[in-house]
Each structure stands twice: as structure tokens, then as C-alpha cells.
Design an enzyme around this catalytic site. Sequence first.
Site, PDB file in Angstrom:
ATOM      1  N   ASP A  11       0.887  -1.168   0.000  1.00 35.35           N
ATOM      2  CA  ASP A  11       0.000   0.000   0.000  1.00 35.35           C
ATOM      3  C   ASP A  11       0.918   1.210   0.000  1.00 35.35           C
ATOM      4  O   ASP A  11       1.660   1.444   0.958  1.00 35.35           O
ATOM      5  CB  ASP A  11      -0.871  -0.044   1.266  1.00 35.35           C
ATOM      6  CG  ASP A  11      -1.757   1.195   1.402  1.00 35.35           C
ATOM      7  OD1 ASP A  11      -1.570   2.160   0.640  1.00 35.35           O
ATOM      8  OD2 ASP A  11      -2.622   1.183   2.305  1.00 35.35           O
ATOM      9  N   TYR A 228       1.469   0.296  14.587  1.00 36.48           N
ATOM     10  CA  TYR A 228       0.527   0.106  13.481  1.00 36.48           C
ATOM     11  C   TYR A 228       0.839   1.067  12.348  1.00 36.48           C
ATOM     12  O   TYR A 228       0.930   2.259  12.551  1.00 36.48           O
ATOM     13  CB  TYR A 228      -0.909   0.339  13.949  1.00 36.48           C
ATOM     14  CG  TYR A 228      -1.902   0.030  12.845  1.00 36.48           C
ATOM     15  CD1 TYR A 228      -1.991  -1.256  12.338  1.00 36.48           C
ATOM     16  CD2 TYR A 228      -2.722   1.010  12.315  1.00 36.48           C
ATOM     17  CE1 TYR A 228      -2.880  -1.557  11.317  1.00 36.48           C
ATOM     18  CE2 TYR A 228      -3.626   0.718  11.299  1.00 36.48           C
ATOM     19  CZ  TYR A 228      -3.694  -0.572  10.808  1.00 36.48           C
ATOM     20  OH  TYR A 228      -4.568  -0.873   9.800  1.00 36.48           O
ATOM     21  N   LYS A 231      -2.731  -2.472   7.544  1.00 35.57           N
ATOM     22  CA  LYS A 231      -2.911  -3.928   7.614  1.00 35.57           C
ATOM     23  C   LYS A 231      -2.023  -4.600   6.570  1.00 35.57           C
ATOM     24  O   LYS A 231      -1.619  -3.982   5.594  1.00 35.57           O
ATOM     25  CB  LYS A 231      -4.381  -4.282   7.396  1.00 35.57           C
ATOM     26  CG  LYS A 231      -5.133  -4.500   8.700  1.00 35.57           C
ATOM     27  CD  LYS A 231      -4.478  -5.570   9.565  1.00 35.57           C
ATOM     28  CE  LYS A 231      -5.247  -5.881  10.819  1.00 35.57           C
ATOM     29  NZ  LYS A 231      -4.424  -6.389  11.915  1.00 35.57           N
TER      30      LYS A 231
HETATM   31  C1  F6R Z   1      -7.394  -0.430   7.830  1.00 39.99           C
HETATM   32  C2  F6R Z   1      -7.022   0.953   7.539  1.00 39.99           C
HETATM   33  C3  F6R Z   1      -7.990   2.021   7.867  1.00 39.99           C
HETATM   34  C4  F6R Z   1      -7.380   3.105   8.767  1.00 39.99           C
HETATM   35  C5  F6R Z   1      -8.430   4.166   9.141  1.00 39.99           C
HETATM   36  C6  F6R Z   1      -7.858   5.305   9.978  1.00 39.99           C
HETATM   37  O1  F6R Z   1      -6.385  -1.297   7.417  1.00 39.99           O
HETATM   38  O2  F6R Z   1      -5.952   1.219   7.046  1.00 39.99           O
HETATM   39  O3  F6R Z   1      -9.154   1.495   8.431  1.00 39.99           O
HETATM   40  O4  F6R Z   1      -6.837   2.512   9.925  1.00 39.99           O
HETATM   41  O5  F6R Z   1      -8.964   4.722   7.965  1.00 39.99           O
HETATM   42  O6  F6R Z   1      -6.757   5.826   9.329  1.00 39.99           O
HETATM   43  P1  F6R Z   1      -5.931   7.085   9.903  1.00 39.99           P
HETATM   44  O7  F6R Z   1      -5.540   6.752  11.309  1.00 39.99           O
HETATM   45  O8  F6R Z   1      -4.745   7.184   8.990  1.00 39.99           O
HETATM   46  O9  F6R Z   1      -6.846   8.269   9.821  1.00 39.99           O
HETATM   47 MG    MG Z   2      -4.085   2.036   3.221  1.00 38.86          MG
HETATM   48 MG    MG Z   3      -4.826  -2.026   2.038  1.00 36.24          MG
END
Ligand code: F6R
Ligand code: MG
Ligand code: MG
Length: 364
Positions: A11, A228, A231
Site C-alpha cells: 500500500d 501500526y 494492515k
Molecule cells: C485499515 C485501515 C484504515 C485506517 C483508518 C484510519 O487497514 O488502514 O481502516 O486505519 O482509515 O486511518 P488514519 O488513522 O490514517 O486516519
Molecule cells: Mg491504506
Molecule cells: Mg490495504
Amino acid sequence: MPRTLSVIKADIGGYVGHSAMHPEVLALGREQVERAVRDGLLIDGQAHACGDDLFLIMSHDQGQDSERVHHFAWDLFIAGTEVAKKLHLYGAGQDLLVDAFSGNIRGAGPGSAEVEYEERPSEPVIVFMGDKTSAGAFNLPFYKMFADPFNTAGLVIAESLHGGFAFEVHDVKEHKKIVLNCPEEIYDLLVFIGSPARYAVKRVVNRSTGEIAAVSSTDKLSLIAGRYVGKDDPAAVVRCQGTFPAVGEVLEPFTTAWIVEGFMRGSHYGPWMPTPVAQAHPSRFDGPPRIAALGFQLADGKLVGPRDMFDDPSFDNARAEANRVADHLRKHGPFEPHRLPLDEMEYTTMPAVAAKMKARWSEM
Ligand code: F6R
Ligand code: MG
Ligand code: MG
């Protein structure tokens, strides 16, 4: 001579948010893969998107863990990140965890699934692309394909499969591996792979022929980064027909929307929805998690295809089931078992809230 099919994915920026990939990033991926074919590094190659992840499908004769092939993928992800930055896409370069490439893509953030094989006169393969879920998500489908006779009729009635399959399982926390033989060790196997956050099936081998049947990416971003970042959104390659399960046996596990971890903020359980690539744009609660399947015939290393295997009404029930399961789980809001257990969540405010409330707890 053995050939290698490498799927390397990352990603490198989402459009919009984490829901999909911008066409310019995908176009750059396609251009660069075509150039690598023209330059002779790859026999053939394609770039595809599932959700916000770019999957490079590369056929070559450089062997598994080839520095040249991995370096090419890394440079492509860096160039794609530049496009993502220019367009202010979300999380540009998010999976690229090291500053510079140092010989192998493993441990650098992107996921990889590579199969070395002697091409058969006809070589059907399916490349699976996951989004909004973790390494280990293929444990259950692989078990169904290669060890469950209620899924794979060939295990019972085809001589070429009847000798069973061996599963190479990785302990992603301790960095150890073990090989378990099916069918006689299925109870032992399930003790481990029933816990996919810790144990992930890396490889499956036909025990009668020693040929690799399937490989998945087991790279755990959060363990590499120590925090984190996104994913894992794993990939898998599965060879089909003959000494392997038939195409229909390989796809059959996805007639159920298995519950996997991922979904919103990588911190929830949700159903894994099989969709055609055109519908692999997880938008509801950043999900539900998606799985797409691209089928190819390999011809002297060339990728004949893809056929978009879930573009078939026979997966409509699984998609409807995924929506029903998502509706039900979503009603639980911040409660388990929709939310992951505390130590599995990718986002948490627990340390801060626990510190703030520390003095307010008293003995009962
Ligand atoms: C799941 C994913 C999204 C983000 C969510 C919050 O793999 O990547 O669900 O975790 O959109 O993202 P931030 O913290 O970057 O605003
Ligand atoms: Mg992403
Ligand atoms: Mg992804």
C-alpha cells in the site's frame, strides 16, 4: 529450468482515504512492469489493485528471493509513492518501512508470495489479493483447499491428491517454522493455524510429488514496524489441477464469508467478501475486508489472463452473507467480538486512558 512466479505488494497511498488506488499509481505500476519485461528482467508481469494495495505479479527465471526482482519492486513502489505524494493521496508510501533497499524486500514492509515451479504442459494458477485483513487470513481457506475432503473432492477420489499435503507454518512472533503432514497431523495443525494472528501457513506442498501447491505472504507490518502502519493485506498464489486441487476446489472455500481480522483501523473482526476486482473498493467502515482472485494460464512463463474468478454469480450468496455478517457485527460497535481483543488491536487508547484513570481505581 525452474521458473518463479513472484507476487510482491504494498500500500503506497490510498484514493480516497484507504478505499482504493488512484488510476495514475496503477498506470505507473503497469508501465514499469512492461518496461521490466522489455528489458528482459521479467518474462512477463502485470500490476493490479485490490483496495488501496498494488500487487505486482511477476514471472521470471531469477529464482525466489532474487535481489534484482525485489529491487525492481522496491524502486517501483518508491516511484509510485512519488505519484501518490504529488496527488496528496492518503498514506503515501505507508508500507515502505525502511529508508533504503538492502537486498531483499522481506522485512522492508511490502508483502511477498513466491513460487518456484517446473512449468507443466498446462499450468493454471490463481493469484489471490486481499485487502483490509492480516497475514494468516489464508489459513482457513488453505486448510479447506488442501486438507478438507468436504471442500476438495480430489483428496478422496483423485489418486494424485490422495497422498495428502504438507503445511509449512510460520510462528510470526518467534520467527520459527514447522512442517505438518496432512491428513495424519490435522489435529495438531489446527491447534496452531486456528490462531492466525500468531501462526500463518506460508507454503503447502503435495507430499507425493514434493511440488509447491500454494504460497502466501506472511509478512506482518505491525511486527516489522513495532507499531501500526496499516494492515498486511496478504497475497497468495495457488497452483491448480492435476496434482493440485481443481480451480473449482481452490475457489470453493470463498463461498463462505469467513470472519477475519482487519476492517476499520485494523482493529475489528469482519467478513472476508469475495468480489471481482471492480468491486474491491472497501468503503463501508473501511471494509468489509476484500478478497479478489485472478486466474492465469502460464505459457512458457507468460501470463495468459487474467480471468477475474469471483466475477461469477455463484459467489453472490457469499457476498450477501458478508453484508449480513457485517451488519450484525457492526451493531456491536466498540464491543468484542466485533472489536479485537485488547492486545490484538492495531489502534488503542488503553495506555493513556489507564494512566489517566489509575488513581480512580480502588480495592473492592
Ligand atoms: C485499515 C485501515 C484504515 C485506517 C483508518 C484510519 O487497514 O488502514 O481502516 O486505519 O482509515 O486511518 P488514519 O488513522 O490514517 O486516519
Ligand atoms: Mg491504506
Ligand atoms: Mg490495504
